[in-house]
Design a protein around this motif. Sequence first.
Motif, PDB file in Angstrom:
ATOM      1  N   ALA A  18       9.641  -8.342  -7.130  1.00 54.65           N
ATOM      2  CA  ALA A  18       9.373  -8.522  -8.559  1.00 54.65           C
ATOM      3  C   ALA A  18       8.092  -7.806  -8.971  1.00 54.65           C
ATOM      4  CB  ALA A  18       9.282 -10.010  -8.876  1.00 54.65           C
ATOM      5  N   GLN A  19       7.065  -7.872  -8.142  1.00 50.91           N
ATOM      6  CA  GLN A  19       5.802  -7.197  -8.451  1.00 50.91           C
ATOM      7  C   GLN A  19       5.935  -5.679  -8.394  1.00 50.91           C
ATOM      8  OE1 GLN A  19       2.976  -8.788  -5.682  1.00 50.91           O
ATOM      9  NE2 GLN A  19       3.110 -10.883  -6.490  1.00 50.91           N
ATOM     10  N   SER A  20       6.830  -5.194  -7.532  1.00 53.35           N
ATOM     11  CA  SER A  20       6.995  -3.745  -7.345  1.00 53.35           C
ATOM     12  C   SER A  20       8.162  -3.180  -8.146  1.00 53.35           C
ATOM     13  CB  SER A  20       7.195  -3.433  -5.860  1.00 53.35           C
ATOM     14  OG  SER A  20       6.151  -3.958  -5.072  1.00 53.35           O
ATOM     15  N   SER A  21       8.792  -3.991  -9.007  1.00 60.29           N
ATOM     16  CA  SER A  21       9.944  -3.561  -9.828  1.00 60.29           C
ATOM     17  C   SER A  21      11.083  -3.029  -8.969  1.00 60.29           C
ATOM     18  CB  SER A  21       9.499  -2.497 -10.849  1.00 60.29           C
ATOM     19  OG  SER A  21       8.535  -3.018 -11.729  1.00 60.29           O
TER      20      SER A  21
ATOM     21  N   GLY B  35       0.814  -1.215   0.000  1.00 63.28           N
ATOM     22  CA  GLY B  35       0.000   0.000   0.000  1.00 63.28           C
ATOM     23  C   GLY B  35       0.842   1.257   0.000  1.00 63.28           C
ATOM     24  N   ILE B  36       1.951   1.223   0.738  1.00 63.04           N
ATOM     25  CA  ILE B  36       2.841   2.385   0.777  1.00 63.04           C
ATOM     26  C   ILE B  36       3.489   2.616  -0.582  1.00 63.04           C
ATOM     27  CG2 ILE B  36       4.970   3.276   1.795  1.00 63.04           C
ATOM     28  CD1 ILE B  36       4.208   1.831   4.369  1.00 63.04           C
ATOM     29  N   LEU B  37       3.996   1.545  -1.202  1.00 60.81           N
ATOM     30  CA  LEU B  37       4.663   1.675  -2.507  1.00 60.81           C
ATOM     31  C   LEU B  37       3.687   2.099  -3.599  1.00 60.81           C
ATOM     32  CD1 LEU B  37       7.094  -1.368  -2.433  1.00 60.81           C
ATOM     33  CD2 LEU B  37       7.719   1.038  -2.518  1.00 60.81           C
ATOM     34  N   ASP B  38       2.454   1.611  -3.535  1.00 57.72           N
ATOM     35  CA  ASP B  38       1.467   1.999  -4.545  1.00 57.72           C
ATOM     36  C   ASP B  38       1.156   3.493  -4.476  1.00 57.72           C
ATOM     37  OD1 ASP B  38       1.358  -0.600  -5.384  1.00 57.72           O
ATOM     38  OD2 ASP B  38      -0.459  -1.115  -4.255  1.00 57.72           O
ATOM     39  N   ALA B  39       1.267   4.073  -3.282  1.00 60.25           N
ATOM     40  CA  ALA B  39       0.961   5.498  -3.119  1.00 60.25           C
ATOM     41  C   ALA B  39       2.126   6.405  -3.505  1.00 60.25           C
ATOM     42  CB  ALA B  39       0.557   5.778  -1.670  1.00 60.25           C
ATOM     43  N   ILE B  40       3.303   5.827  -3.737  1.00 61.75           N
ATOM     44  CA  ILE B  40       4.476   6.622  -4.104  1.00 61.75           C
ATOM     45  C   ILE B  40       4.490   6.821  -5.618  1.00 61.75           C
ATOM     46  CG2 ILE B  40       7.002   6.679  -4.131  1.00 61.75           C
ATOM     47  CD1 ILE B  40       6.987   5.014  -1.599  1.00 61.75           C
ATOM     48  N   PRO B  41       4.622   8.044  -6.115  1.00 62.82           N
ATOM     49  CA  PRO B  41       4.680   8.276  -7.567  1.00 62.82           C
ATOM     50  C   PRO B  41       5.837   7.514  -8.210  1.00 62.82           C
ATOM     51  CG  PRO B  41       4.401  10.344  -6.370  1.00 62.82           C
ATOM     52  CD  PRO B  41       4.675   9.300  -5.341  1.00 62.82           C
ATOM     53  N   HIS B  42       5.659   7.117  -9.447  1.00 62.50           N
ATOM     54  CA  HIS B  42       6.660   6.299 -10.130  1.00 62.50           C
ATOM     55  C   HIS B  42       7.963   7.055 -10.388  1.00 62.50           C
ATOM     56  CE1 HIS B  42       4.037   2.873 -10.742  1.00 62.50           C
ATOM     57  NE2 HIS B  42       3.078   3.688 -11.160  1.00 62.50           N
TER      58      HIS B  42
ATOM     59  N   PHE C 244      19.413  -3.660   1.500  1.00 64.12           N
ATOM     60  CA  PHE C 244      19.110  -2.391   0.843  1.00 64.12           C
ATOM     61  C   PHE C 244      18.381  -2.726  -0.453  1.00 64.12           C
ATOM     62  CE2 PHE C 244      22.100  -0.232   3.601  1.00 64.12           C
ATOM     63  CZ  PHE C 244      21.575   1.050   3.663  1.00 64.12           C
ATOM     64  N   ILE C 245      17.240  -2.106  -0.660  1.00 60.99           N
ATOM     65  CA  ILE C 245      16.410  -2.378  -1.830  1.00 60.99           C
ATOM     66  C   ILE C 245      16.075  -1.052  -2.510  1.00 60.99           C
ATOM     67  CG2 ILE C 245      14.227  -3.380  -2.631  1.00 60.99           C
ATOM     68  CD1 ILE C 245      14.256  -5.157  -0.153  1.00 60.99           C
ATOM     69  N   CYS C 246      16.163  -1.024  -3.835  1.00 61.01           N
ATOM     70  CA  CYS C 246      15.861   0.194  -4.602  1.00 61.01           C
ATOM     71  C   CYS C 246      15.066  -0.180  -5.847  1.00 61.01           C
ATOM     72  CB  CYS C 246      17.148   0.928  -4.979  1.00 61.01           C
ATOM     73  SG  CYS C 246      18.144   0.064  -6.203  1.00 61.01           S
ATOM     74  N   ARG C 247      14.689   0.816  -6.622  1.00 62.50           N
ATOM     75  CA  ARG C 247      13.982   0.560  -7.877  1.00 62.50           C
ATOM     76  C   ARG C 247      14.937  -0.084  -8.880  1.00 62.50           C
ATOM     77  NH1 ARG C 247       8.913   2.569  -7.993  1.00 62.50           N
ATOM     78  NH2 ARG C 247       8.404   4.464  -6.799  1.00 62.50           N
ATOM     79  N   GLN C 248      14.396  -0.929  -9.743  1.00 60.09           N
ATOM     80  CA  GLN C 248      15.234  -1.577 -10.755  1.00 60.09           C
ATOM     81  C   GLN C 248      15.786  -0.561 -11.750  1.00 60.09           C
ATOM     82  OE1 GLN C 248      13.093  -4.848 -12.528  1.00 60.09           O
ATOM     83  NE2 GLN C 248      12.791  -5.903 -10.574  1.00 60.09           N
ATOM     84  N   ARG C 249      15.039   0.508 -11.986  1.00 59.13           N
ATOM     85  CA  ARG C 249      15.500   1.573 -12.885  1.00 59.13           C
ATOM     86  C   ARG C 249      15.800   2.838 -12.096  1.00 59.13           C
ATOM     87  NH1 ARG C 249      11.706   1.109 -18.363  1.00 59.13           N
ATOM     88  NH2 ARG C 249      12.260  -1.056 -18.869  1.00 59.13           N
TER      89      ARG C 249
ATOM     90  N   ARG D 234      21.032 -15.812  -7.292  1.00 61.05           N
ATOM     91  CA  ARG D 234      20.521 -16.209  -8.603  1.00 61.05           C
ATOM     92  C   ARG D 234      21.319 -15.498  -9.686  1.00 61.05           C
ATOM     93  NH1 ARG D 234      13.912 -16.287  -7.535  1.00 61.05           N
ATOM     94  NH2 ARG D 234      14.050 -17.015  -5.370  1.00 61.05           N
ATOM     95  N   PHE D 235      21.534 -16.203 -10.785  1.00 60.47           N
ATOM     96  CA  PHE D 235      22.272 -15.644 -11.913  1.00 60.47           C
ATOM     97  C   PHE D 235      21.299 -15.013 -12.907  1.00 60.47           C
ATOM     98  CE2 PHE D 235      25.114 -18.769 -10.120  1.00 60.47           C
ATOM     99  CZ  PHE D 235      26.355 -18.155 -10.189  1.00 60.47           C
ATOM    100  N   ASP D 236      21.703 -13.864 -13.442  1.00 60.17           N
ATOM    101  CA  ASP D 236      20.920 -13.195 -14.477  1.00 60.17           C
ATOM    102  C   ASP D 236      19.475 -12.988 -14.048  1.00 60.17           C
ATOM    103  OD1 ASP D 236      20.569 -11.913 -16.861  1.00 60.17           O
ATOM    104  OD2 ASP D 236      20.158 -13.744 -18.010  1.00 60.17           O
ATOM    105  N   HIS D 237      19.322 -12.403 -12.849  1.00 58.70           N
ATOM    106  CA  HIS D 237      17.990 -12.169 -12.284  1.00 58.70           C
ATOM    107  C   HIS D 237      17.824 -10.684 -12.009  1.00 58.70           C
ATOM    108  CE1 HIS D 237      14.526 -12.643  -9.485  1.00 58.70           C
ATOM    109  NE2 HIS D 237      14.317 -13.763 -10.165  1.00 58.70           N
ATOM    110  N   ASP D 238      16.607 -10.168 -12.199  1.00 61.16           N
ATOM    111  CA  ASP D 238      16.367  -8.727 -12.044  1.00 61.16           C
ATOM    112  C   ASP D 238      16.285  -8.304 -10.583  1.00 61.16           C
ATOM    113  OD1 ASP D 238      16.293  -8.375 -14.770  1.00 61.16           O
ATOM    114  OD2 ASP D 238      14.118  -8.674 -14.901  1.00 61.16           O
ATOM    115  N   VAL D 239      15.964  -9.234  -9.684  1.00 59.91           N
ATOM    116  CA  VAL D 239      15.730  -8.884  -8.280  1.00 59.91           C
ATOM    117  C   VAL D 239      16.900  -9.280  -7.398  1.00 59.91           C
ATOM    118  CG1 VAL D 239      14.234  -9.257  -6.275  1.00 59.91           C
ATOM    119  CG2 VAL D 239      13.234  -9.042  -8.561  1.00 59.91           C
ATOM    120  N   VAL D 240      17.379 -10.511  -7.538  1.00 55.53           N
ATOM    121  CA  VAL D 240      18.416 -11.057  -6.662  1.00 55.53           C
ATOM    122  C   VAL D 240      19.711 -11.231  -7.455  1.00 55.53           C
ATOM    123  CG1 VAL D 240      19.038 -12.934  -5.101  1.00 55.53           C
ATOM    124  CG2 VAL D 240      16.642 -12.243  -5.332  1.00 55.53           C
ATOM    125  N   GLY D 241      20.816 -10.815  -6.868  1.00 51.81           N
ATOM    126  CA  GLY D 241      22.109 -10.964  -7.513  1.00 51.81           C
ATOM    127  C   GLY D 241      22.748 -12.308  -7.206  1.00 51.81           C
TER     128      GLY D 241
END
Length: 405
Positions: free
Chosen positions: A161-164, A111-118, A196-201, A135-142
């Motif tokens: 993964a759902q929240s990019s 709910g918090i992430l959905d309320a944050i502008p992209h 530490f977690i951040c946006r994929q882009r 994991r190898f070649d994964h967008d979320v886990v290195g």
Amino acid sequence: MHEILLALDEGGADLAVLTETKRKGRGNEDLDNYIHLWSGVDKSRRAAAGVSILINKRHKNYIKTYEYRSERIMTLTLSIYGYDTTVIAVYAPTDDSTQQLKDDFYADLSGILDAIPHHREVILTGDLNARVGSRFDHDVVGQFCEICVNNSGEMLVNFCAQSSLKILNGFFEHKKIHRYTWERPSLHQKSVLDYFICRQRSRFGWQDCRVKRGPNCGSDHYMVEAKMVCPFVMKQPSKQPENEEQQKLPKEQRWNLCLLQQESIRTLYQRRLAEELRTRLPNNNVETEYENIKAALQSAAMQALGPMPVRKMKRKPPWFTEEIKKLIEDKNNLFNNWLANKNQNSRDRYRSKNRELKKKIKETKDRFWEEKCYQIENYIGGAQSTEVWRTIRSLKTNETNKTQI
């Protein structure tokens, strides 16, 4: 807490998140060079969970908003070199917790992430109590994390993964001792639980994320440090003031209003105000009349009350002596020696010094409070009865150290 502040000052940290603080209530306060925001359980409940954010005072003007969500989540929004950024401090339920508790936690987080502008940057950090594996070649886990994965880890990976989002810990290669964030030496257990977690882009340039084993405050978790750089943003040129008067705007003045409780000072203020108002001729213009009244009030306050004295914040607790500071340094040296050698003798020496430090802190605190109570008892009923309330007010750190953000 003072030991944590010393470690942050030594490392030059701009922002830090603390978890499982078990501090009740919600609020903010000044602590040395940092502003401390905390969120915990209600004061009527038993102490549990709790999260805190420490931000260096040099970034105080960049703070936009902050919100106490629960004893497990709080947010801080600030502008970092022109980039609006939301820092989310979290303390997730353990893997042994009920599934309902985990689902509720991730539902609140979603709910918090959905309320944050992209377009806004997100930094999610804290104790996630999850093992996400590698994991190898994964967008979320290195690929540079650990091998084990548990149920909470799968939930965290699916949520990211759902929240990019992506988990930074596994994208920087380090020695294993600089990957594991939690360790129990007696059972030879270690794992990665803090992230530490951040946006994929993300537009930030993340340079590193690793464990710092040196700072020690008696916790079985190690400090996790992340470094980033912000891309250059061309600022719009600010509008220059038209004249010198606009360049030198006066700062807001605070007056010593507590003196109005004294009848003689109150009478003096009323007399000075009446004289100031008589010297200013009435005017039909509303703006001019407002400025005249404002100037009269300020002039009378300056003559009768004077400015509010600036309170200097305490740099350290009153019980923090040089002897305790020396014991902390000795304990940290023994801790680093144990990390380097990993033998039983080094561990026993560190644990012995840690017990000595805790005992000394307890004795010093008890002696400090005994002296204060004895001082208050002597004031009660005597000629210096007003000193009782002055002494009590000086001990109310939550009120005197509260900062305005």
